[in-house]
Scaffold this motif. Sequence first.
Motif, PDB file in Angstrom:
ATOM      1  N   THR A  69       0.846  -1.190   0.000  1.00  0.00           N
ATOM      2  CA  THR A  69       0.000   0.000   0.000  1.00  0.00           C
ATOM      3  C   THR A  69       0.882   1.242   0.000  1.00  0.00           C
ATOM      4  OG1 THR A  69      -1.692  -1.188   1.259  1.00  0.00           O
ATOM      5  CG2 THR A  69      -1.850   1.210   1.214  1.00  0.00           C
ATOM      6  N   LEU A  70       0.675   2.108  -0.978  1.00  0.00           N
ATOM      7  CA  LEU A  70       1.470   3.328  -1.123  1.00  0.00           C
ATOM      8  C   LEU A  70       0.556   4.542  -1.080  1.00  0.00           C
ATOM      9  CD1 LEU A  70       2.994   0.930  -2.743  1.00  0.00           C
ATOM     10  CD2 LEU A  70       4.273   2.774  -3.816  1.00  0.00           C
ATOM     11  N   ILE A  71       1.131   5.666  -0.709  1.00  0.00           N
ATOM     12  CA  ILE A  71       0.392   6.926  -0.757  1.00  0.00           C
ATOM     13  C   ILE A  71       1.290   7.992  -1.365  1.00  0.00           C
ATOM     14  CG2 ILE A  71       1.052   7.664   1.592  1.00  0.00           C
ATOM     15  CD1 ILE A  71      -1.856   8.793   1.816  1.00  0.00           C
ATOM     16  N   THR A  72       0.734   8.814  -2.240  1.00  0.00           N
ATOM     17  CA  THR A  72       1.526   9.884  -2.845  1.00  0.00           C
ATOM     18  C   THR A  72       1.908  10.898  -1.764  1.00  0.00           C
ATOM     19  OG1 THR A  72      -0.511  11.039  -3.482  1.00  0.00           O
ATOM     20  CG2 THR A  72       0.547   9.648  -5.153  1.00  0.00           C
ATOM     21  N   ALA A  73       3.185  11.222  -1.691  1.00  0.00           N
ATOM     22  CA  ALA A  73       3.683  12.065  -0.602  1.00  0.00           C
ATOM     23  C   ALA A  73       4.543  13.213  -1.115  1.00  0.00           C
ATOM     24  CB  ALA A  73       4.486  11.216   0.385  1.00  0.00           C
ATOM     25  N   MET A  74       4.392  13.542  -2.390  1.00  0.00           N
ATOM     26  CA  MET A  74       5.173  14.638  -2.961  1.00  0.00           C
ATOM     27  C   MET A  74       4.399  15.951  -2.855  1.00  0.00           C
ATOM     28  SD  MET A  74       3.297  12.850  -5.240  1.00  0.00           S
ATOM     29  CE  MET A  74       4.361  11.608  -5.984  1.00  0.00           C
ATOM     30  N   GLU A  75       5.117  17.050  -2.987  1.00  0.00           N
ATOM     31  CA  GLU A  75       4.480  18.363  -2.905  1.00  0.00           C
ATOM     32  C   GLU A  75       3.666  18.668  -4.153  1.00  0.00           C
ATOM     33  OE1 GLU A  75       7.689  21.039  -2.133  1.00  0.00           O
ATOM     34  OE2 GLU A  75       7.704  20.610   0.025  1.00  0.00           O
ATOM     35  N   GLY A  99       0.103  18.451  -3.875  1.00  0.00           N
ATOM     36  CA  GLY A  99      -0.060  17.330  -2.969  1.00  0.00           C
ATOM     37  C   GLY A  99      -0.106  17.855  -1.543  1.00  0.00           C
ATOM     38  N   ASN A 100       0.100  16.970  -0.589  1.00  0.00           N
ATOM     39  CA  ASN A 100       0.139  17.387   0.809  1.00  0.00           C
ATOM     40  C   ASN A 100       0.915  16.338   1.599  1.00  0.00           C
ATOM     41  OD1 ASN A 100      -0.385  17.910   3.565  1.00  0.00           O
ATOM     42  ND2 ASN A 100      -2.293  18.961   3.062  1.00  0.00           N
ATOM     43  N   ASP A 138      -9.954  24.696 -10.688  1.00  0.00           N
ATOM     44  CA  ASP A 138      -8.881  25.633 -10.357  1.00  0.00           C
ATOM     45  C   ASP A 138      -7.627  24.926  -9.851  1.00  0.00           C
ATOM     46  OD1 ASP A 138     -10.460  27.794 -11.070  1.00  0.00           O
ATOM     47  OD2 ASP A 138     -11.204  28.102  -9.027  1.00  0.00           O
ATOM     48  N   ALA A 139      -7.722  23.631  -9.592  1.00  0.00           N
ATOM     49  CA  ALA A 139      -6.576  22.817  -9.140  1.00  0.00           C
ATOM     50  C   ALA A 139      -5.893  23.424  -7.923  1.00  0.00           C
ATOM     51  CB  ALA A 139      -5.577  22.619 -10.282  1.00  0.00           C
ATOM     52  N   ASN A 140      -6.677  23.989  -7.027  1.00  0.00           N
ATOM     53  CA  ASN A 140      -6.119  24.654  -5.842  1.00  0.00           C
ATOM     54  C   ASN A 140      -6.368  23.879  -4.552  1.00  0.00           C
ATOM     55  OD1 ASN A 140      -8.865  25.045  -5.773  1.00  0.00           O
ATOM     56  ND2 ASN A 140      -8.778  27.231  -5.303  1.00  0.00           N
ATOM     57  N   ILE A 141      -6.860  22.655  -4.663  1.00  0.00           N
ATOM     58  CA  ILE A 141      -7.100  21.798  -3.513  1.00  0.00           C
ATOM     59  C   ILE A 141      -6.124  20.627  -3.574  1.00  0.00           C
ATOM     60  CG2 ILE A 141      -8.776  20.253  -2.395  1.00  0.00           C
ATOM     61  CD1 ILE A 141     -10.974  22.096  -3.519  1.00  0.00           C
ATOM     62  N   PRO A 142      -5.421  20.333  -2.488  1.00  0.00           N
ATOM     63  CA  PRO A 142      -4.472  19.208  -2.512  1.00  0.00           C
ATOM     64  C   PRO A 142      -5.151  17.890  -2.868  1.00  0.00           C
ATOM     65  CG  PRO A 142      -4.118  20.569  -0.574  1.00  0.00           C
ATOM     66  CD  PRO A 142      -5.386  21.054  -1.207  1.00  0.00           C
ATOM     67  N   VAL A 143      -4.494  17.106  -3.707  1.00  0.00           N
ATOM     68  CA  VAL A 143      -5.019  15.808  -4.134  1.00  0.00           C
ATOM     69  C   VAL A 143      -3.959  14.741  -3.892  1.00  0.00           C
ATOM     70  CG1 VAL A 143      -5.995  14.456  -6.022  1.00  0.00           C
ATOM     71  CG2 VAL A 143      -6.441  16.923  -5.908  1.00  0.00           C
ATOM     72  N   LEU A 144      -4.355  13.663  -3.233  1.00  0.00           N
ATOM     73  CA  LEU A 144      -3.473  12.536  -2.951  1.00  0.00           C
ATOM     74  C   LEU A 144      -4.106  11.270  -3.502  1.00  0.00           C
ATOM     75  CD1 LEU A 144      -3.308  14.648  -0.406  1.00  0.00           C
ATOM     76  CD2 LEU A 144      -1.941  12.854   0.636  1.00  0.00           C
ATOM     77  N   GLN A 145      -3.275  10.265  -3.733  1.00  0.00           N
ATOM     78  CA  GLN A 145      -3.772   8.940  -4.108  1.00  0.00           C
ATOM     79  C   GLN A 145      -3.255   7.896  -3.122  1.00  0.00           C
ATOM     80  OE1 GLN A 145      -4.009   9.265  -8.977  1.00  0.00           O
ATOM     81  NE2 GLN A 145      -3.707   7.279  -8.037  1.00  0.00           N
ATOM     82  N   LEU A 146      -4.130   6.937  -2.817  1.00  0.00           N
ATOM     83  CA  LEU A 146      -3.775   5.763  -2.030  1.00  0.00           C
ATOM     84  C   LEU A 146      -3.885   4.558  -2.950  1.00  0.00           C
ATOM     85  CD1 LEU A 146      -3.187   4.745   0.950  1.00  0.00           C
ATOM     86  CD2 LEU A 146      -5.651   4.234   1.049  1.00  0.00           C
ATOM     87  N   SER A 147      -2.844   3.744  -3.014  1.00  0.00           N
ATOM     88  CA  SER A 147      -2.848   2.620  -3.957  1.00  0.00           C
ATOM     89  C   SER A 147      -3.656   1.436  -3.425  1.00  0.00           C
ATOM     90  CB  SER A 147      -1.418   2.179  -4.276  1.00  0.00           C
ATOM     91  OG  SER A 147      -0.875   1.412  -3.208  1.00  0.00           O
TER      92      SER A 147
END
Length: 279
Positions: A69-75, A99-100, A138-147
């Motif tokens: 299980t991975l989570i995106t952790a980049m800015e 990201g966040n 507007d792409a101004n909200i942080p977006v993350l993915q969980l695998s």
Amino acid sequence: MRTLSAFNKFTNTLKEQDLIMPVLFIGHGSPMNGIEDNEFSQRWTKMAKEMPVPAAVLVISAHWFTKGTLITAMEFPQTIHDFGGFPKALYDVKYPAPGNPALAKETAALIHTAHVIPDHDWGLDHGTWTVVRHMYPDANIPVLQLSIDYTKPPQHHFNLAKELYSLRKKGVLIIGSGNMIHNLGMVAWDKINGPAYGYDWTLQLNEKFKQLILSSDYNQLINYDRLGKEGKLAIPTPEHYLPLLYTLGLKGSSDNPGIFNDKAVAGSLTMTSVKLCPA
């Protein structure tokens, strides 16, 4: 050009609030939905306007199927064009949401059923950006993915989702993105751009899925391998189906289920989607 100012206000630990965010399962369908103004993308846009603005978005996408299980952790996650044979306009799309890393760390700490690995190489695949860019252009909200860990059984994914519930109290919109019924090998390509069309087994199983979701009877949905011939046709591989289990696992005691974009496409696909929100 993206800057840190786009997400600085989200870098501190998110605080619990009285508001509980909805949770969604979205049938994302063709990557072309990412740039087309159609009934599906219009509903995604409207859906965002019906909900509170989230502090962040966390997506479990069918297209990030991993060992572990991975989570995106980049800015700043990259926009991934993980498909082939589409018009250049689709490849030209960039969705520059931040990201966040702080939220990624916090999310990983909530999960005890798996060791969550921070990832700095993936980004936002088309299971995420084709939907979210219509919701938050507007792409101004942080977006993350969980695998999705392909080595684990369905019950694991349902149980893991429960551990994420507290994020809903912190303004995080969680989205499972896939398709309940997804059999590309049986697609009626001559009907791909036509009116709604589903094979008999597609329509029958779609109705059954909706009935089970609306009645919060999840056992058969978790044990989808017991759905017989129709189930094997509808879910020949699990990656597009498992995001649904994450959504259902996040259901709270006060949540009411609703169905939207309820349509069969090209015989063996459904866009049927789910919204869970407090009454």
